[in-house]
Motif scaffolding. Structure first.
Motif, PDB file in Angstrom:
ATOM      1  N   THR A  19     -10.120  17.109 -39.409  1.00  0.00           N
ATOM      2  CA  THR A  19     -11.231  16.163 -39.284  1.00  0.00           C
ATOM      3  C   THR A  19     -12.122  16.194 -40.528  1.00  0.00           C
ATOM      4  O   THR A  19     -12.466  15.156 -41.090  1.00  0.00           O
ATOM      5  N   LYS A  20     -12.515  17.396 -40.960  1.00  0.00           N
ATOM      6  CA  LYS A  20     -13.361  17.522 -42.144  1.00  0.00           C
ATOM      7  C   LYS A  20     -12.638  17.037 -43.395  1.00  0.00           C
ATOM      8  O   LYS A  20     -13.231  16.413 -44.273  1.00  0.00           O
ATOM      9  N   GLU A  23     -12.804  13.310 -43.449  1.00  0.00           N
ATOM     10  CA  GLU A  23     -14.143  12.848 -43.836  1.00  0.00           C
ATOM     11  C   GLU A  23     -14.355  12.986 -45.336  1.00  0.00           C
ATOM     12  O   GLU A  23     -14.858  12.071 -45.988  1.00  0.00           O
ATOM     13  N   ASN A  24     -13.966  14.128 -45.890  1.00  0.00           N
ATOM     14  CA  ASN A  24     -14.185  14.374 -47.318  1.00  0.00           C
ATOM     15  C   ASN A  24     -13.365  13.453 -48.204  1.00  0.00           C
ATOM     16  O   ASN A  24     -13.811  13.063 -49.285  1.00  0.00           O
ATOM     17  N   HIS A  26     -12.292  10.479 -47.238  1.00  0.00           N
ATOM     18  CA  HIS A  26     -12.559   9.086 -46.849  1.00  0.00           C
ATOM     19  C   HIS A  26     -11.294   8.370 -46.360  1.00  0.00           C
ATOM     20  O   HIS A  26     -11.009   7.228 -46.737  1.00  0.00           O
ATOM     21  N   SER A  28      -8.615   8.150 -42.627  1.00  0.00           N
ATOM     22  CA  SER A  28      -8.676   8.357 -41.185  1.00  0.00           C
ATOM     23  C   SER A  28      -8.035   9.694 -40.807  1.00  0.00           C
ATOM     24  O   SER A  28      -7.183  10.228 -41.533  1.00  0.00           O
ATOM     25  N   HIS A 137     -18.757  16.152 -49.685  1.00  0.00           N
ATOM     26  CA  HIS A 137     -18.030  14.994 -49.166  1.00  0.00           C
ATOM     27  C   HIS A 137     -17.501  14.083 -50.280  1.00  0.00           C
ATOM     28  O   HIS A 137     -17.166  12.928 -50.043  1.00  0.00           O
TER      29      HIS A 137
END
Length: 297
Positions: A19-20, A23-24, A26, A28, A137
């Motif tokens: 998940t992280k 996010e980092n 960008h 899915s 991020h």
């Protein structure tokens, strides 16, 4: 196997979480999961053990991750070599900086753009915690912040290089009775009105040293150094900041405001620091810009 899969593999290993990592980078969560699963099928081994707490590399996965990191170093070296042949740098460069030292960047950016006009440079004035979050991020390539060594050591996902170091002091008008003291105590400070630069570290430092002595009287906080200077010059307030700011930065250089050490605080050095993401290989553009920043100090 492709470069995206290697980047996904390394980011999951660094964050310990699909998940992280998503996010980092960008992308899915589904894209990360499918990428890793496809790579595992292609290699014929399990790379991660997935559970509620995240994803941890298997024994075989650790060796593959090491090789993937080495491969990505070579990929970036290849890109850099191509840039050398083209005799120019290009792409984007995103920099976060606390407001006070922004002016010193102007000369560096101007010279850099003159040498490498194809590079698009974006500068964002933000607080240190927001800068660090953006680096985590991948929204910034680097950051320039004021912090302590202990805070940096707590975050192993960052790489830091010290540009300047100093200590926190009180800034008072040269004709103030406080200017005659060798050391200003927290009791002296709590009995005065303060004006503070709007920086997370400075505000936390002030709260930490004064909160046990009574209610802190803060006239205002501001990113406008001239406003802070005028308040101190008129005898309306005392300010707190890093010692080198009062000696080397406008508008404090004319000597109207002097710095006095603060007693009763632990002798922890404060650093103006260049930070970037650990494990993220800098592009040639980033390397060249960092080199120019370090030359200024």
């Amino acid at each position: 196997m492709n470069i995206d899969q290697l980047e996904h593999l390394i980011e999951v290993a660094n964050t310990g979480s699909l998940t992280k990592a998503a996010e980092n980078l960008h992308v899915s969560l589904s894209a990360i999961s499918q990428s890793i699963s496809k790579l595992e099928r292609e290699l014929g081994i399990q790379l991660f053990i997935r559970n509620r707490n995240g994803a941890s590399p298997t024994f075989e996965g650790k060796r593959i991750i090491e090789k993937a990191s080495e491969a990505m170093v070579k990929v970036n070296e290849l890109k850099e070599e191509a840039n050398r042949y083209s005799e120019t740098l290009s792409g984007e460069l995103k920099i976060g900086i606390i407001p006070s030292p922004t002016n010193f960047l102007i000369d560096i950016v101007s010279e850099f753009k003159s040498d490498y006009p194809a590079v698009k440079i974006e500068i964002y004035e933000k607080g240190p915690m927001e800068i660090l979050d953006d680096i985590h991020h991948h929204r910034l390539d680097m950051g320039l912040i004021l912090t302590s060594q202990s805070l940096l050591e707590d975050d192993h996902s960052l790489r830091s290089e010290t540009l300047l170091e100093g200590k926190m002091v009180a800034g008072v008008h040269k004709h103030s009775s406080l200017a005659k003291l060798k050391m200003i105590s927290p009791e002296d400070l709590i009995s005065n009105t303060l004006v503070l630069y709007n920086d997370d570290y400075i505000k936390k430092f002030t709260e930490d040293i004064l909160s046990g002595f009574g209610e802190i009287d803060i006239m205002f906080t501001s990113n406008n150094l001239d406003a802070i200077k005028r308040a101190v010059q008129k005898g309306l307030a005392v300010t707190i900041g890093l010692d080198y700011s009062f000696n080397s930065h406008q508008p404090f250089q004319n000597g109207d405001i002097v710095s006095v050490p603060i007693s009763g605080i632990r002798d922890e050095r404060v650093y103006f620091t260049l930070v970037r993401k650990e494990g993220r290989i800098p592009t040639l553009t980033v390397k060249e810009f960092m080199k120019r920043i370090k030359r200024k100090f």
